[in-house]
Design a protein around this motif. Sequence first.
Motif, PDB file in Angstrom:
ATOM      1  N   TRP A   1       1.037  -1.887   0.123  1.00 52.90           N
ATOM      2  CA  TRP A   1       0.216   0.141  -0.473  1.00 52.90           C
ATOM      3  C   TRP A   1       0.991   1.356   0.004  1.00 52.90           C
ATOM      4  N   ASN A   2       2.294   1.136   0.627  1.00 47.33           N
ATOM      5  CA  ASN A   2       2.954   2.416   0.800  1.00 47.33           C
ATOM      6  C   ASN A   2       3.401   2.836  -0.440  1.00 47.33           C
ATOM      7  N   GLU A   3       3.559   1.595  -1.205  1.00 48.54           N
ATOM      8  CA  GLU A   3       4.578   1.620  -2.940  1.00 48.54           C
ATOM      9  C   GLU A   3       3.074   2.396  -3.413  1.00 48.54           C
ATOM     10  N   VAL A   4       1.921   2.652  -3.083  1.00 49.86           N
ATOM     11  CA  VAL A   4       1.315   3.266  -4.008  1.00 49.86           C
ATOM     12  C   VAL A   4       0.601   4.435  -3.476  1.00 49.86           C
ATOM     13  N   LEU A   5       1.211   5.128  -2.508  1.00 54.43           N
ATOM     14  CA  LEU A   5       0.637   6.075  -1.730  1.00 54.43           C
ATOM     15  C   LEU A   5       2.461   6.602  -2.797  1.00 54.43           C
ATOM     16  N   ALA A   6       3.212   6.595  -2.397  1.00 54.00           N
ATOM     17  CA  ALA A   6       4.748   6.862  -3.316  1.00 54.00           C
ATOM     18  C   ALA A   6       4.045   7.774  -4.563  1.00 54.00           C
ATOM     19  N   GLN A   7       3.127   6.832  -5.525  1.00 55.47           N
ATOM     20  CA  GLN A   7       2.767   6.937  -6.047  1.00 55.47           C
ATOM     21  C   GLN A   7       2.299   8.536  -6.249  1.00 55.47           C
ATOM     22  N   HIS A   8       1.865   8.837  -5.122  1.00 52.56           N
ATOM     23  CA  HIS A   8       0.416   9.806  -4.950  1.00 52.56           C
ATOM     24  C   HIS A   8       1.399  10.785  -4.185  1.00 52.56           C
ATOM     25  N   ARG A   9       2.710  11.018  -4.853  1.00 52.04           N
ATOM     26  CA  ARG A   9       3.192  12.293  -3.551  1.00 52.04           C
ATOM     27  C   ARG A   9       3.427  11.984  -2.366  1.00 52.04           C
ATOM     28  N   PHE A  10       3.423  11.088  -1.529  1.00 48.75           N
ATOM     29  CA  PHE A  10       2.904  11.010   0.206  1.00 48.75           C
ATOM     30  C   PHE A  10       5.081  10.364  -0.124  1.00 48.75           C
ATOM     31  N   PRO A  11       5.532  10.685   1.151  1.00 49.22           N
ATOM     32  CA  PRO A  11       6.841  11.056   1.849  1.00 49.22           C
ATOM     33  C   PRO A  11       7.410   9.592   2.250  1.00 49.22           C
ATOM     34  N   VAL A  12       6.993   8.608   1.189  1.00 51.48           N
ATOM     35  CA  VAL A  12       6.991   7.486   1.789  1.00 51.48           C
ATOM     36  C   VAL A  12       8.435   7.116   1.520  1.00 51.48           C
ATOM     37  N   ALA A  13       9.667   7.665   1.058  1.00 49.24           N
ATOM     38  CA  ALA A  13      10.673   7.195   0.710  1.00 49.24           C
ATOM     39  C   ALA A  13      11.516   7.735   2.509  1.00 49.24           C
ATOM     40  N   PHE A  14      11.151   9.300   2.429  1.00 50.17           N
ATOM     41  CA  PHE A  14      11.639  10.170   3.194  1.00 50.17           C
ATOM     42  C   PHE A  14      11.874   9.050   4.738  1.00 50.17           C
ATOM     43  N   TYR A  15      10.144   9.043   4.827  1.00 49.99           N
ATOM     44  CA  TYR A  15       9.808   8.536   5.900  1.00 49.99           C
ATOM     45  C   TYR A  15      10.343   7.553   6.076  1.00 49.99           C
ATOM     46  N   ARG A  16      10.401   6.567   5.447  1.00 45.86           N
ATOM     47  CA  ARG A  16      11.003   4.696   5.597  1.00 45.86           C
ATOM     48  C   ARG A  16      12.218   5.297   5.867  1.00 45.86           C
TER      49      ARG A  16
END
Length: 310
Positions: A101-116
């Motif tokens: 799900w988080n990979e999908v959020l990353a496609q919508h400009r959520f800061p997934v990589a930074f928060y990880r």
Amino acid sequence: MSSMSTAAVIDMTPKHVPADVPVRHMAFNFDAGRVDDRFYLQAELASAYFEALSIFLTYGEDLVIDTARHHQQFLTDPKLRQRVSSLIGQEAVHSRVHNEWNEVLAQHRFPVAFYRYLADKVFEYGFKQLPDRMQLSMMAGIEHFTAVLAEFMMKHEENFFESDDEQQRALWMWHMLEESEHKDIAYDVYQTLSGSYPLRIAGFIIAAVTIIVLVPFAGSLIPVIRKPSNVLSLTYWRDVKRSAGLLFGSKDGVYGSTIRHVLDYLRPDFHPNDHDTTAYLEYYKKRLLDPETGLLAPYFVREFVPPLRA
């Protein structure tokens, strides 16, 4: 993790009759084109809290898995060892699915990589460096907060239906069901292998700061990171006020209205099953898992109960 002293291996009689907890495999196959970033009651900031929670909880679940797996070897009760296997299995599936799900959020400009990146540093150089017994206490504390959240959500089912995002709805309803199913396992392991009240409270405090302070702070940055102009938007600031109430309001807020349940953990004789969710679990198993009408039926793959070994 280092080995635990054999002096700490003292099984205590549980305060309840333990039930089997199944490990369910799910395949959500998330569609990035159907994501609703205002999933929670059409509130942007409140929804961002849950998206931040999704990112960070994968690290918390992995910590629970590692801690449970390490301490399982010290348990002498076969039933509790079996239930720990169920806890590990459920949390492993949660971690995998939320990472999808988080990979999908990353496609919508959520800061997934930074928060990880931030979470990886906090867990690797912070939480994972704590003594084994403190990690065990943290595990019990984390599971208490997810149990509180699960019970709130089960009592407010309608909150899931303010959005047409069926996959995100199924994700959270499935997760809440299983968090409530296994809410007592980590606590029983802690009480069996330690039972120290001061240490239990220390783990509770760390979990509280993480879930009620750090995750909301991270969530509060998401709308601005995704859309910097929100800082100057009156509409957004009205959303901030409403979202704060949805999360921390005393009447219907996720944590504001459950504060007594949260703090009940401070009772020396507390047990998770003092808050009986049996009826909710039975209702939601039917609501979610019925092969024909269940909301999870399109995503359900299989389930199993780990074997009981002497």
